[in-house]
Write an enzyme that holds these catalytic residues in place. Structure first.
Site, short mmCIF file in Angstrom:
data_model
loop_
_atom_site.label_atom_id
_atom_site.label_comp_id
_atom_site.label_asym_id
_atom_site.label_seq_id
_atom_site.Cartn_x
_atom_site.Cartn_y
_atom_site.Cartn_z
N CYS A 119 0.87 -1.08 -0.16
CA CYS A 119 -0.13 0.08 -0.23
C CYS A 119 0.84 1.22 0.00
O CYS A 119 1.52 1.58 -0.79
CB CYS A 119 -0.91 -0.09 1.31
SG CYS A 119 -2.46 1.24 1.14
N HIS A 124 -3.68 -4.74 -0.02
CA HIS A 124 -3.51 -5.33 1.26
C HIS A 124 -3.51 -6.52 1.19
O HIS A 124 -4.58 -7.44 1.26
CB HIS A 124 -4.56 -4.54 2.16
CG HIS A 124 -4.28 -3.13 2.50
ND1 HIS A 124 -3.38 -2.84 3.57
CD2 HIS A 124 -4.84 -2.03 1.98
CE1 HIS A 124 -3.44 -1.25 3.58
NE2 HIS A 124 -4.45 -1.22 2.72
N GLU A 140 -2.73 -8.72 3.52
CA GLU A 140 -3.16 -9.08 4.97
C GLU A 140 -4.75 -9.18 5.07
O GLU A 140 -5.19 -9.59 6.03
CB GLU A 140 -2.45 -8.40 5.85
CG GLU A 140 -2.99 -7.04 6.25
CD GLU A 140 -2.44 -5.86 5.16
OE1 GLU A 140 -2.72 -4.81 5.50
OE2 GLU A 140 -2.06 -6.22 4.37
#
Length: 199
Positions: free
Chosen positions: A76, A180, A182
């Site tokens: 990001c 992202h 995650e």
């Protein structure tokens, strides 16, 4: 994982550890110097991120490691910081990949809003990213700015929000992803697993 006070470090570490990879969070230049892989996360504004990175004293070790061939993953804001700069701030970026960061702009009547938030398909372009993402994949995005590369061969992947934009960049063993991982469930876990295996 480089800790410069900006980013969701715990979630990223947990995803690495889910695949039994050793993952440490550190702001210590000596530990970062010894790392086999680096992750540069980040959320928020470009200017704040660069000021935090500079004040942490980590710019030199991160850039030296990246230029020496140590695998580096920017996530990001971390991906944006790999570039030369951003129209969001007067701060220069790390300059590891030629290009700049610009804001999404749409006509007032457009149905598209800033920031771009949500899931989107990602199309691999670069050789490294294509070797990691071998099936149709969707990733989770939250961003108001996007990368514009100077050189087409640094575009690792694209996505579409009104029109095509750069979703990932790559140069040698450096890769930056605008999304992202995650927050991207199995698609993100697969990408982090492939990064951990990169030599």
């Amino acid at each position: 994982m480089v800790d410069y006070g900006v980013g969701n470090l715990g979630s990223i570490r947990n995803m690495f550890r889910a695949d039994d990879n050793v993952a440490e969070i550190s702001a210590d230049p000596a530990k970062i110097e010894q790392a086999t892989h680096l992750v540069l996360p980040g959320v928020g504004s470009f200017g704040h991120g660069m000021r935090q990175l500079k004040s942490s004293g980590l710019v030199d070790v991160v850039t030296a490691k990246a230029r020496s061939g140590t695998p580096l993953l920017g996530i990001c804001l971390g991906a944006q910081l790999l570039m030369e700069g951003s129209e969001e701030a007067g701060e220069s970026g790390l300059g590891l990949i030629p290009g700049r960061v610009v804001r999404f702009r749409f006509p007032p009547a457009s149905r598209f809003r800033v920031p771009h938030v949500g899931w989107a398909d990602v199309e691999p372009k670069g050789p490294l990213f294509r070797s990691w993402v071998t099936e149709p994949s969707r990733f989770y995005f939250v961003h108001s700015y996007h990368i514009v590369c100077k050189l087409e061969h640094h575009v690792a992947a694209t996505s579409v929000y009104s029109s095509a934009f750069v979703a990932a960049v790559e140069k040698g063993s450096m890769i930056g992803v605008q999304f992202h991982p995650e927050k991207s469930h199995r698609f993100g876990r697969n990408l982090l697993r492939r990064f951990a295996l990169l030599k």
